[in-house]
Design an enzyme around this catalytic site. Structure first.
Site, PDB file in Angstrom:
ATOM      1  N   GLY A 173       0.604  -1.188  -0.015  1.00 27.46           N
ATOM      2  CA  GLY A 173       0.086   0.012  -0.155  1.00 27.46           C
ATOM      3  C   GLY A 173       0.817   1.261   0.080  1.00 27.46           C
ATOM      4  N   ASP A 210       1.415  -8.852   1.986  1.00 28.11           N
ATOM      5  CA  ASP A 210      -0.025  -8.433   1.505  1.00 28.11           C
ATOM      6  C   ASP A 210      -0.669  -9.442   1.032  1.00 28.11           C
ATOM      7  OD1 ASP A 210      -0.384  -5.037   0.701  1.00 28.11           O
ATOM      8  OD2 ASP A 210      -1.840  -6.603  -0.133  1.00 28.11           O
ATOM      9  N   TYR A 231     -14.842   3.565   9.387  1.00 23.48           N
ATOM     10  CA  TYR A 231     -13.484   3.632   9.360  1.00 23.48           C
ATOM     11  C   TYR A 231     -12.757   4.262  10.667  1.00 23.48           C
ATOM     12  CZ  TYR A 231      -8.698   4.984   7.987  1.00 23.48           C
ATOM     13  OH  TYR A 231      -7.118   5.367   8.043  1.00 23.48           O
ATOM     14  N   LYS A 278     -10.911   2.589  13.832  1.00 19.08           N
ATOM     15  CA  LYS A 278      -9.402   3.088  14.542  1.00 19.08           C
ATOM     16  C   LYS A 278      -9.587   3.333  16.025  1.00 19.08           C
ATOM     17  CE  LYS A 278      -6.971   2.676  10.890  1.00 19.08           C
ATOM     18  NZ  LYS A 278      -5.874   1.720  10.721  1.00 19.08           N
TER      19      LYS A 278
HETATM   20  P1  NAD Z   1      -3.202   1.260   1.471  1.00 23.19           P
HETATM   21  O1  NAD Z   1      -4.782   0.964   1.217  1.00 23.19           O
HETATM   22  O2  NAD Z   1      -2.473   2.070   0.730  1.00 23.19           O
HETATM   23  O3  NAD Z   1      -2.591  -0.087   1.855  1.00 23.19           O
HETATM   24  C1  NAD Z   1      -3.274  -0.904   2.391  1.00 23.19           C
HETATM   25  C2  NAD Z   1      -2.837  -2.412   1.979  1.00 23.19           C
HETATM   26  O4  NAD Z   1      -3.435  -3.613   2.868  1.00 23.19           O
HETATM   27  C3  NAD Z   1      -3.218  -2.596   0.673  1.00 23.19           C
HETATM   28  O5  NAD Z   1      -2.029  -2.952   0.048  1.00 23.19           O
HETATM   29  C4  NAD Z   1      -4.047  -3.929   0.598  1.00 23.19           C
HETATM   30  O6  NAD Z   1      -3.811  -4.911  -0.389  1.00 23.19           O
HETATM   31  C5  NAD Z   1      -3.432  -4.322   1.940  1.00 23.19           C
HETATM   32  N1  NAD Z   1      -4.748  -5.331   2.450  1.00 23.19           N
HETATM   33  C6  NAD Z   1      -5.951  -5.061   2.363  1.00 23.19           C
HETATM   34  N2  NAD Z   1      -6.849  -6.199   3.095  1.00 23.19           N
HETATM   35  C7  NAD Z   1      -5.559  -7.084   3.537  1.00 23.19           C
HETATM   36  C8  NAD Z   1      -5.647  -8.230   4.230  1.00 23.19           C
HETATM   37  N3  NAD Z   1      -7.027  -8.760   4.598  1.00 23.19           N
HETATM   38  N4  NAD Z   1      -4.642  -8.910   4.596  1.00 23.19           N
HETATM   39  C9  NAD Z   1      -3.477  -8.315   4.208  1.00 23.19           C
HETATM   40  N5  NAD Z   1      -3.352  -7.121   3.436  1.00 23.19           N
HETATM   41  C10 NAD Z   1      -4.599  -6.452   3.150  1.00 23.19           C
HETATM   42  O7  NAD Z   1      -3.416   1.987   3.066  1.00 23.19           O
HETATM   43  P2  NAD Z   1      -2.252   2.953   3.697  1.00 23.19           P
HETATM   44  O8  NAD Z   1      -2.351   4.383   3.171  1.00 23.19           O
HETATM   45  O9  NAD Z   1      -0.751   2.244   3.439  1.00 23.19           O
HETATM   46  O10 NAD Z   1      -2.332   2.768   5.015  1.00 23.19           O
HETATM   47  C11 NAD Z   1      -1.819   1.937   5.910  1.00 23.19           C
HETATM   48  C12 NAD Z   1      -2.242   2.125   7.499  1.00 23.19           C
HETATM   49  O11 NAD Z   1      -2.046   3.478   8.042  1.00 23.19           O
HETATM   50  C13 NAD Z   1      -3.726   1.696   7.569  1.00 23.19           C
HETATM   51  O12 NAD Z   1      -3.882   1.232   8.818  1.00 23.19           O
HETATM   52  C14 NAD Z   1      -4.405   3.206   7.546  1.00 23.19           C
HETATM   53  O13 NAD Z   1      -5.591   3.283   8.144  1.00 23.19           O
HETATM   54  C15 NAD Z   1      -3.414   3.933   8.244  1.00 23.19           C
HETATM   55  N6  NAD Z   1      -3.394   5.417   7.829  1.00 23.19           N
HETATM   56  C16 NAD Z   1      -3.249   5.940   6.621  1.00 23.19           C
HETATM   57  C17 NAD Z   1      -3.236   7.318   6.115  1.00 23.19           C
HETATM   58  C18 NAD Z   1      -2.802   7.712   4.812  1.00 23.19           C
HETATM   59  O14 NAD Z   1      -3.280   8.878   4.349  1.00 23.19           O
HETATM   60  N7  NAD Z   1      -2.371   6.863   3.903  1.00 23.19           N
HETATM   61  C19 NAD Z   1      -3.754   8.023   7.185  1.00 23.19           C
HETATM   62  C20 NAD Z   1      -4.155   7.625   8.338  1.00 23.19           C
HETATM   63  C21 NAD Z   1      -3.953   6.393   8.575  1.00 23.19           C
HETATM   64  C1  AKB Z   2      -8.437   8.240   4.897  1.00 17.94           C
HETATM   65  O1  AKB Z   2      -8.595   9.418   4.138  1.00 17.94           O
HETATM   66  O2  AKB Z   2      -9.176   7.428   5.137  1.00 17.94           O
HETATM   67  C2  AKB Z   2      -7.025   8.097   5.369  1.00 17.94           C
HETATM   68  C3  AKB Z   2      -6.735   8.603   6.752  1.00 17.94           C
HETATM   69  C4  AKB Z   2      -6.611  10.099   7.061  1.00 17.94           C
HETATM   70  O3  AKB Z   2      -6.853   7.779   7.668  1.00 17.94           O
HETATM   71  N1  AKB Z   2      -5.983   8.937   4.424  1.00 17.94           N
END
Ligand code: NAD
Ligand code: AKB
Length: 317
Positions: free
Chosen positions: A16, A39, A146, A150
């Site tokens: 991801g 993944d 979501y 969290k």
């Molecule tokens: P993303 O959606 O880019 O990546 C998530 C990955 O999880 C994907 O590659 C998907 O294939 C994998 N996935 C989904 N279901 C799965 C499963 N059952 N088993 C294994 N893998 C699985 O998300 P991200 O942006 O990299 O976020 C990572 C973490 O950070 C998450 O917990 C998200 O809530 C948190 N987060 C992200 C952001 C952001 O802006 N990117 C902000 C706040 C929090």
């Molecule tokens: C989303 O928009 O869902 C994420 C987050 C802020 O957790 N980027």
């Protein structure tokens, strides 16, 4: 609590947006063989797959998870697998199953195998009743599915720490902005998509209003924060261990469009809010991160100008 059975690192959801860059940073720090990316997707050309060990693994498969932890001699898990906000509202059951169920899989394995765990939270834990400059501690009443998952994740982290001594740590990430990997179905994706659209088409239809202000952060800062939190001595980690607020930059979608237009000649942006406006409106404008500053000396480097310069030069290659 006794030490872990192994000392290698497992990253879930590694393909991801965050995992793509976190795996690279961890492999630089610890050596490529020490970091096992995993993944549920198979992308054979992805840098996480070609650059070191990779396992196909779903976080809701508890037996499979246990097996990988034993076979790969894992001591620390960075648990990134999740369903983000916009996809989560469309598929609420899936969101709960992966986000809550997956976290329980990881924490149960951590309890059994004495693992350390990084499990990120989000600014989505705050609801519309929270102060717009969000403090570390306030009532958490999110309105998105979501966000609710969290909040549960943070509570699970505290419970496993208090009841079983599992060293779980987390950060409430703001919207993260990066160019190496697409954003994964969240509400803050517009702040990534706008750069791609500007360079490819010279135009972007933004799905939130121009005046929408949200906390954001450049990915390099987020990776640095993640590693700093996990490397901090256990005694320095306080009551926010389940989800530290960290602040990066706060800007409106209109200010972002102006900053892009200042760098991409003739760029235009229209604002056509869709259902994601509602999720964005329920989140804070900015974040108070004084606990992260005092516990593990957090400070962001990137402001809006530095972020835009990095995004554009990164995307132009
Ligand atoms: P993303 O959606 O880019 O990546 C998530 C990955 O999880 C994907 O590659 C998907 O294939 C994998 N996935 C989904 N279901 C799965 C499963 N059952 N088993 C294994 N893998 C699985 O998300 P991200 O942006 O990299 O976020 C990572 C973490 O950070 C998450 O917990 C998200 O809530 C948190 N987060 C992200 C952001 C952001 O802006 N990117 C902000 C706040 C929090
Ligand atoms: C989303 O928009 O869902 C994420 C987050 C802020 O957790 N980027």
């Amino acid at each position: 609590m006794a030490g872990a059975s192994g000392n290698r690192i497992l990253v879930t959801g590694a393909l991801g947006q965050i995992g793509t860059e976190l795996v690279e940073a961890l492999r630089l720090q610890h050596g490529k063989d020490a970091v096992v990316a995993s993944d549920v997707r198979d992308l054979p050309d992805h840098s996480c797959v070609t650059g070191g060990p990779y396992r196909h693994l779903s976080v809701i498969d508890a037996n499979g998870f246990d097996k990988v932890v034993r076979e790969e001699e894992i001591g620390t898990v960075y648990h990134l697998a999740a369903i983000l906000s916009a996809t989560g509202e469309k598929k609420p059951e899936l969101c709960e199953r992966i986000n809550v169920g997956g976290t329980i899989t990881v924490l149960e394995a951590a309890r059994k195998h004495r693992l350390r765990v990084y499990a990120p939270s989000s600014i989505a834990v705050f609801g519309p009743d929270a102060p717009k400059h969000a403090p570390q501690v306030c009532s958490l009443n999110p309105t998105t599915i979501y966000g609710k998952t969290k909040v549960t994740g943070e509570r699970l982290a505290m419970n496993y720490w208090k009841q079983y001594g599992v060293d779980v740590r987390g950060i409430r990430y703001p919207g993260l902005i990066s160019y190496r990997s697409p954003a994964g179905g969240g509400t803050t994706d517009y702040a990534v998509d706008i750069f791609h659209a500007a360079l490819e088409n010279g135009h972007y239809d933004c799905f939130v209003k121009a005046e929408t202000r949200l906390p954001m952060m450049y990915m390099d800062d987020a990776i640095r924060a993640t590693i700093a939190l996990m490397d901090a001595p256990i005694d320095s980690i306080g009551s926010a261990r389940g989800g530290y607020n960290i602040s990066g930059i706060s800007f409106t979608a209109g200010e972002l469009a102006d900053a892009v237009a200042a760098r991409v000649p003739d760029f235009t942006c229209d604002f056509r809010p869709d259902v994601r406006q509602e999720y964005a409106d329920s989140w804070p404008d900015s974040i108070d991160d004084s606990m992260a500053q005092s516990d593990w000396h957090w400070k962001a480097d990137y402001d809006l100008n530095a972020l835009c310069d990095a995004m554009i030069s990164g995307l132009k290659g």
